[in-house]
Design a protein around this motif. Structure first.
Motif, PDB file in Angstrom:
ATOM      1  N   ASP A 154       0.822  -1.220   0.000  1.00  0.00           N
ATOM      2  CA  ASP A 154       0.000   0.000   0.000  1.00  0.00           C
ATOM      3  C   ASP A 154       0.852   1.263   0.000  1.00  0.00           C
ATOM      4  N   GLY A 155       2.180   1.117  -0.009  1.00  0.00           N
ATOM      5  CA  GLY A 155       3.068   2.277  -0.010  1.00  0.00           C
ATOM      6  C   GLY A 155       3.226   2.929   1.344  1.00  0.00           C
ATOM      7  N   GLU A 156       2.518   2.419   2.351  1.00  0.00           N
ATOM      8  CA  GLU A 156       2.559   2.999   3.693  1.00  0.00           C
ATOM      9  C   GLU A 156       2.923   1.961   4.754  1.00  0.00           C
ATOM     10  N   GLY A 157       3.587   0.889   4.318  1.00  0.00           N
ATOM     11  CA  GLY A 157       4.118  -0.062   5.284  1.00  0.00           C
ATOM     12  C   GLY A 157       3.389  -1.376   5.405  1.00  0.00           C
ATOM     13  N   THR A 158       2.373  -1.624   4.551  1.00  0.00           N
ATOM     14  CA  THR A 158       1.624  -2.881   4.622  1.00  0.00           C
ATOM     15  C   THR A 158       1.834  -3.688   3.352  1.00  0.00           C
ATOM     16  N   LEU A 159       2.009  -4.994   3.522  1.00  0.00           N
ATOM     17  CA  LEU A 159       2.238  -5.896   2.392  1.00  0.00           C
ATOM     18  C   LEU A 159       1.246  -7.042   2.437  1.00  0.00           C
ATOM     19  N   LEU A 160       0.741  -7.415   1.254  1.00  0.00           N
ATOM     20  CA  LEU A 160      -0.124  -8.581   1.065  1.00  0.00           C
ATOM     21  C   LEU A 160       0.663  -9.678   0.377  1.00  0.00           C
ATOM     22  N   THR A 161       0.544 -10.917   0.867  1.00  0.00           N
ATOM     23  CA  THR A 161       1.165 -12.048   0.195  1.00  0.00           C
ATOM     24  C   THR A 161       0.417 -13.310   0.586  1.00  0.00           C
ATOM     25  N   THR A 162       0.876 -14.470   0.090  1.00  0.00           N
ATOM     26  CA  THR A 162       0.258 -15.742   0.454  1.00  0.00           C
ATOM     27  C   THR A 162       1.293 -16.677   1.056  1.00  0.00           C
ATOM     28  N   ILE A 190       8.589  -2.430   5.060  1.00  0.00           N
ATOM     29  CA  ILE A 190       7.275  -2.912   5.465  1.00  0.00           C
ATOM     30  C   ILE A 190       7.235  -3.066   6.984  1.00  0.00           C
ATOM     31  N   ARG A 191       6.100  -2.723   7.578  1.00  0.00           N
ATOM     32  CA  ARG A 191       5.925  -2.927   9.019  1.00  0.00           C
ATOM     33  C   ARG A 191       4.881  -3.992   9.330  1.00  0.00           C
ATOM     34  N   GLN A 192       3.960  -4.211   8.409  1.00  0.00           N
ATOM     35  CA  GLN A 192       2.882  -5.168   8.642  1.00  0.00           C
ATOM     36  C   GLN A 192       2.723  -6.053   7.416  1.00  0.00           C
ATOM     37  N   ILE A 193       2.751  -7.383   7.620  1.00  0.00           N
ATOM     38  CA  ILE A 193       2.531  -8.344   6.542  1.00  0.00           C
ATOM     39  C   ILE A 193       1.205  -9.047   6.779  1.00  0.00           C
ATOM     40  N   ILE A 194       0.336  -9.000   5.793  1.00  0.00           N
ATOM     41  CA  ILE A 194      -0.937  -9.717   5.857  1.00  0.00           C
ATOM     42  C   ILE A 194      -0.761 -11.013   5.071  1.00  0.00           C
ATOM     43  N   TRP A 195      -0.749 -12.121   5.783  1.00  0.00           N
ATOM     44  CA  TRP A 195      -0.530 -13.430   5.180  1.00  0.00           C
ATOM     45  C   TRP A 195      -1.870 -14.053   4.806  1.00  0.00           C
ATOM     46  N   LEU A 196      -2.195 -14.059   3.519  1.00  0.00           N
ATOM     47  CA  LEU A 196      -3.325 -14.843   3.046  1.00  0.00           C
ATOM     48  C   LEU A 196      -2.879 -16.301   2.923  1.00  0.00           C
ATOM     49  N   LYS A 197      -3.813 -17.193   2.663  1.00  0.00           N
ATOM     50  CA  LYS A 197      -3.484 -18.623   2.643  1.00  0.00           C
ATOM     51  C   LYS A 197      -3.044 -19.069   1.251  1.00  0.00           C
ATOM     52  N   LYS A 198      -3.992 -19.560   0.459  1.00  0.00           N
ATOM     53  CA  LYS A 198      -3.670 -20.096  -0.853  1.00  0.00           C
ATOM     54  C   LYS A 198      -4.181 -19.194  -1.964  1.00  0.00           C
ATOM     55  N   GLY A 199      -3.613 -19.398  -3.162  1.00  0.00           N
ATOM     56  CA  GLY A 199      -4.052 -18.679  -4.341  1.00  0.00           C
ATOM     57  C   GLY A 199      -5.126 -19.448  -5.097  1.00  0.00           C
ATOM     58  N   GLN A 238     -13.000 -17.674   0.316  1.00  0.00           N
ATOM     59  CA  GLN A 238     -13.731 -17.333   1.539  1.00  0.00           C
ATOM     60  C   GLN A 238     -12.785 -17.269   2.737  1.00  0.00           C
ATOM     61  N   GLU A 239     -11.804 -18.145   2.780  1.00  0.00           N
ATOM     62  CA  GLU A 239     -10.830 -18.118   3.871  1.00  0.00           C
ATOM     63  C   GLU A 239     -10.005 -16.834   3.818  1.00  0.00           C
ATOM     64  N   ASN A 240      -9.572 -16.454   2.628  1.00  0.00           N
ATOM     65  CA  ASN A 240      -8.789 -15.224   2.489  1.00  0.00           C
ATOM     66  C   ASN A 240      -9.633 -13.987   2.774  1.00  0.00           C
ATOM     67  N   LEU A 241     -10.881 -14.018   2.371  1.00  0.00           N
ATOM     68  CA  LEU A 241     -11.786 -12.909   2.655  1.00  0.00           C
ATOM     69  C   LEU A 241     -11.933 -12.716   4.161  1.00  0.00           C
ATOM     70  N   ALA A 242     -12.069 -13.814   4.893  1.00  0.00           N
ATOM     71  CA  ALA A 242     -12.209 -13.732   6.349  1.00  0.00           C
ATOM     72  C   ALA A 242     -10.958 -13.148   6.997  1.00  0.00           C
ATOM     73  N   ILE A 243      -9.787 -13.522   6.479  1.00  0.00           N
ATOM     74  CA  ILE A 243      -8.531 -12.976   7.018  1.00  0.00           C
ATOM     75  C   ILE A 243      -8.495 -11.467   6.846  1.00  0.00           C
ATOM     76  N   VAL A 248      -5.833  -5.667  10.419  1.00  0.00           N
ATOM     77  CA  VAL A 248      -5.605  -4.227  10.273  1.00  0.00           C
ATOM     78  C   VAL A 248      -4.305  -4.021   9.518  1.00  0.00           C
ATOM     79  N   ASP A 249      -4.115  -2.806   9.009  1.00  0.00           N
ATOM     80  CA  ASP A 249      -2.890  -2.517   8.266  1.00  0.00           C
ATOM     81  C   ASP A 249      -1.831  -1.925   9.192  1.00  0.00           C
ATOM     82  N   ALA A 250      -0.724  -1.465   8.605  1.00  0.00           N
ATOM     83  CA  ALA A 250       0.394  -0.962   9.404  1.00  0.00           C
ATOM     84  C   ALA A 250       0.028   0.276  10.204  1.00  0.00           C
ATOM     85  N   ALA A 251      -0.976   1.002   9.759  1.00  0.00           N
ATOM     86  CA  ALA A 251      -1.429   2.192  10.486  1.00  0.00           C
ATOM     87  C   ALA A 251      -2.503   1.868  11.515  1.00  0.00           C
ATOM     88  N   GLY A 252      -2.846   0.576  11.657  1.00  0.00           N
ATOM     89  CA  GLY A 252      -3.869   0.178  12.614  1.00  0.00           C
ATOM     90  C   GLY A 252      -5.284   0.312  12.106  1.00  0.00           C
TER      91      GLY A 252
END
Length: 347
Positions: A154-162, A190-199, A238-243, A248-252
Motif C-alpha cells: 500500500d506504499g505505507e508499510g503494509t504488504l499482502l502475500t500468500t 514494510i511494518r505489517q505483513i498480511i498473510w493470506l493462505k492459498k491462491g 472465503q478463507e482469504n476474505l475472512a482474514i 488491520v494494516d500498518a497504520a492500525g
C-alpha cells in the motif's frame, strides 16, 4: 546496507510512473509455443493500451530488438535489447524502490523460475541486476527467492502475500517464516505483513497474490471471490476474505474489503485457467483490465463497474484477457512499473 536503512521504500502501484517495462515473449520458453503469434499479439495489445497513458519500454532479446523497434517507432514505446528466458517481467524483473529524497533504486531478488518449474532460467536470474545497472540505479541484492507477483503493497508499510507462495519450500527451503518476514521488512520498508493462505485454482505460480487480492488505496483491499460451494476456489477465497475482514494494516486501520466476483471457470487442454480481474494494472490516470468475454460477459461488466467506482479518477481500459492466459498470467504479471523520481537514465 538494506534499503529501509537508507530510507528506500516500495511505492504503491498507484503512485506516478516514469514508464512501464514489458519483456517480449520467448517462443522457446512458452508452455504452448504453437500459440506464439497469439501471445505476441496479446503483448502488443498490452503495450499499445499502456502507451495511451505512459511511456512503455519493451525488453527484447537481441535477435528481435531491431524488428520491434521498426514496429513501435513513434508510438510512445521504445525497445531495449536485453537477453531473457521468459516474459513475466513482474516476476523476473526488479522491484523498484523510491527513497525519501526521490532517488529510484531497485531490488535484485533471486529468481528460480517459480520453484524450478522451467529451465533454463539463468538469464532471467541476471535480468533484474542487468536492468538496474543499465539504468544507473542503486541495486540491492536480496538473499531471497521472490517474484514480484507474489507481493502487493500500500506504499505505507503494509504488504499482502500468500503463505502458499512465500513459504513454499521450492523457493527458500532453509528460511523460516520469521526470517522471510524480516527480509521483506528490511528490503521493502514494510511494518505489517498480511498473510493470506492459498491462491486460485490452476495458478502454477503457487498462489501469487496478484491473481487474488490487491490494495486499491491505503486501508482498502480488492479481492476476487467465489460464492459457489462446488467450485474449488470457494474455500480458498472465503478463507482469504475472512482474514482480510479481521485484520488491520500498518497504520492500525481496519480494512475496507471490496469483493469482486470471479469469472466463470474456463479450461484449456483439460487444465483450469487462472482467470482473474485482480490481475489488472494501474497506469498513470488509468487502469488496464483484462476481460474474458463469452459466458464471462456479466462478471466482466460487474468488475468494470466496481473498479470504476473504486478508482473514479481513472479511465478503465479493457483488454482481451484471453490473449495470453493459456501461458498462465495476464497484464499485471507481464508488466513492471518504474516509479517517477530521480535517476533512471539509460547508459
Amino acid at each position: 546496507m538494506v534499503p529501509s536503512v537508507l530510507h528506500f521504500r516500495m511505492p504503491a502501484e498507484w503512485e506516478r510512473h516514469a514508464c512501464t517495462f514489458i519483456a517480449w515473449p520467448v517462443r522457446g520458453s512458452m508452455c504452448f509455443p504453437e500459440n506464439y503469434r497469439q501471445v505476441a499479439t496479446g503483448y502488443s495489445q498490452f503495450a499499445s493500451a499502456i502507451a495511451e497513458f505512459e511511456p512503455v519500454t519493451i525488453l527484447a532479446n537481441p535477435e528481435e530488438a531491431g524488428t520491434l523497434e521498426k514496429i513501435y517507432q513513434g508510438k510512445n514505446v521504445r525497445v531495449l535489447s536485453m537477453a531473457h528466458d521468459d516474459s513475466w517481467f513482474r516476476d523476473n524483473g526488479p522491484t523498484f524502490l523510491v527513497a525519501a529524497d526521490g532517488q529510484v533504486g531497485g531490488i535484485n531478488w533471486r529468481f528460480n523460475a517459480w520453484g524450478e518449474k522451467y529451465t533454463p532460467y539463468d538469464r532471467d536470474d541476471r535480468l533484474a541486476g542487468m536492468l538496474l545497472d543499465s539504468f544507473n540505479l542503486p541495486r540491492f541484492n536480496a538473499p531471497l527467492v521472490l517474484e514480484g507477483g507474489s507481493i502487493h503493497v500500500d506504499g505505507e508499510g503494509t504488504l499482502l502475500t500468500t503463505e502458499q507462495c512465500l513459504l513454499n519450500p521450492n523457493r527458500n527451503p532453509k528460511e523460516s517464516r520469521e526470517t522471510i518476514s524480516a527480509l521483506l521488512k528490511d528490503y521493502l520498508a514494510i511494518r505489517q505483513i498480511i498473510w493470506l493462505k492459498k491462491g486460485l485454482s490452476g495458478d502454477e505460480t503457487d498462489g501469487h497474490v496478484d491473481n487474488l487480492a490487491c490494495f486499491a488505496a491505503p486501508g482498502k483491499v480488492l479481492i476476487q471471490v467465489c460464492e459457489d460451494p462446488s467450485d474449488e476456489n470457494y474455500t480458498v477465497t472465503q478463507e482469504n476474505l475472512a482474514i482480510l475482514e479481521q485484520t488491520v494494516d500498518a497504520a492500525g486501520r481496519k480494512l475496507e474489503v471490496i469483493p469482486v466476483q470471479q469469472p466463470p471457470a474456463r479450461y484449456y487442454r483439460g487444465k483450469r485457467l487462472t482467470l482473474s480481474y485482480m490481475n489488472f494494472y494501474l497506469v498513470n490516470d488509468g487502469l488496464i483490465l483484462p476481460v474474458f468475454g463469452g459466458e464471462a460477459a456479466e462478471t466482466d461488466q460487474a468488475a468494470c463497474d466496481i473498479l470504476s467506482r473504486t478508482f473514479p479518477n481513472r479511465r478503465i481500459r479493457t483488454i482481451d484477457g484471453t490473449a495470453i492466459i493459456s501461458e498462465g498470467g495476464n497484464v499485471h504479471c507481464a508488466t513492471q512499473q518504474l516509479p517517477a523520481g530521480k535517476g533512471g537514465n539509460k547508459r
